[in-house]
Motif scaffolding. Structure first.
Motif, mmCIF file in Angstrom:
data_model
loop_
_atom_site.group_PDB
_atom_site.id
_atom_site.type_symbol
_atom_site.label_atom_id
_atom_site.label_comp_id
_atom_site.label_asym_id
_atom_site.label_seq_id
_atom_site.Cartn_x
_atom_site.Cartn_y
_atom_site.Cartn_z
ATOM 1 N N ILE A 167 0.861 -1.185 0.000
ATOM 2 C CA ILE A 167 0.000 0.000 0.000
ATOM 3 C C ILE A 167 0.891 1.227 0.000
ATOM 4 C CG2 ILE A 167 -1.654 1.379 1.335
ATOM 5 C CD1 ILE A 167 -2.865 -1.188 2.380
ATOM 6 N N THR A 168 0.501 2.222 -0.777
ATOM 7 C CA THR A 168 1.132 3.532 -0.708
ATOM 8 C C THR A 168 0.062 4.580 -0.982
ATOM 9 O OG1 THR A 168 3.095 4.818 -1.362
ATOM 10 C CG2 THR A 168 1.892 3.699 -3.129
ATOM 11 N N THR A 169 0.358 5.836 -0.684
ATOM 12 C CA THR A 169 -0.617 6.917 -0.845
ATOM 13 C C THR A 169 0.040 8.095 -1.544
ATOM 14 O OG1 THR A 169 -0.051 7.873 1.306
ATOM 15 C CG2 THR A 169 -1.828 6.252 1.273
ATOM 16 N N ASP A 170 -0.786 9.023 -2.013
ATOM 17 C CA ASP A 170 -0.258 10.241 -2.624
ATOM 18 C C ASP A 170 -1.008 11.459 -2.109
ATOM 19 O OD1 ASP A 170 -2.655 10.599 -4.087
ATOM 20 O OD2 ASP A 170 -1.847 9.624 -5.869
ATOM 21 N N ARG A 171 -0.637 12.614 -2.595
ATOM 22 C CA ARG A 171 -1.230 13.877 -2.117
ATOM 23 C C ARG A 171 -2.651 14.121 -2.611
ATOM 24 N NH1 ARG A 171 0.961 18.839 -5.496
ATOM 25 N NH2 ARG A 171 1.061 17.867 -7.541
ATOM 26 N N TYR A 172 -3.145 13.275 -3.530
ATOM 27 C CA TYR A 172 -4.507 13.406 -4.059
ATOM 28 C C TYR A 172 -5.504 12.523 -3.318
ATOM 29 C CZ TYR A 172 -2.058 15.587 -7.958
ATOM 30 O OH TYR A 172 -1.266 16.403 -8.732
#
Length: 172
Positions: free
Chosen positions: A67-72
């Motif tokens: 799992i990873t995330t971004d600024r959106y």
């Protein structure tokens, strides 16, 4: 647990242990996970939510590899054969079938780039916004490594892969 000035008691009353975690700085959420379970910790409200197994099934997720995330507010979930993008703000999902093997791969978001590294090599796609990513560009596994043990991206965009053939570095 104390993180960025916020502290909370987090007691895992379940028999399953989470083997990995990701911090989403845009939404201030800590995501704990293992191959078949995800939990969310909302730092500001100190809420701890375990996503039920039917939630993962409804998203057609069989195994959570990464799992990873971004600024959106996109949450990228890596499954054995697909990439799932779930947007926390819109509550919408997008499925991406990749033309490279995702088993035993690692995933990281850096700046506006999503990076997936595995036995196939290194793939990168430009993150355009909520649920939007470009086609992946793939650099083949020219070192012929069989396993990646760890993937790290520096603040300067260097990708470091700890493999069974040693450390390999590339520009993101």
């Amino acid at each position: 647990v104390t993180f960025k000035g916020h502290s909370a008691d987090i007691h895992n009353k379940e028999s399953d242990r989470y083997t990995s975690m990701e911090y989403d700085s845009s939404d201030n959420i800590c995501i704990f996970y293992n191959v078949n379970k995800i939990a969310l910790y909302y730092s500001q409200s100190q809420k701890y939510i375990v996503l039920p197994s039917y939630f993962l099934s409804s998203l057609k997720i069989s195994t959570v590899l990464g799992i990873t995330t971004d600024r959106y507010s996109n949450v990228y979930l890596l499954d054995n054969n697909k990439l799932i993008i779930y947007n926390l703000k819109t509550n919408k999902v997008r499925y991406i079938i990749c033309n490279f093997a995702l088993a035993d791969a690692y995933i990281k978001a850096y700046s506006n780039t999503l990076i997936i590294a595995g036995k196939f090599g290194l793939a990168s796609g430009h993150i355009n916004g909520p649920l939007s990513i470009s086609q992946f560009k793939v650099a083949v596994n020219y070192k012929k490594y069989n396993k990646i043990n760890r993937l790290v991206i520096s603040d300067y965009g260097m990708v470091y892969m700890n493999t069974d053939k040693g450390i390999i570095s590339l520009n993101a």
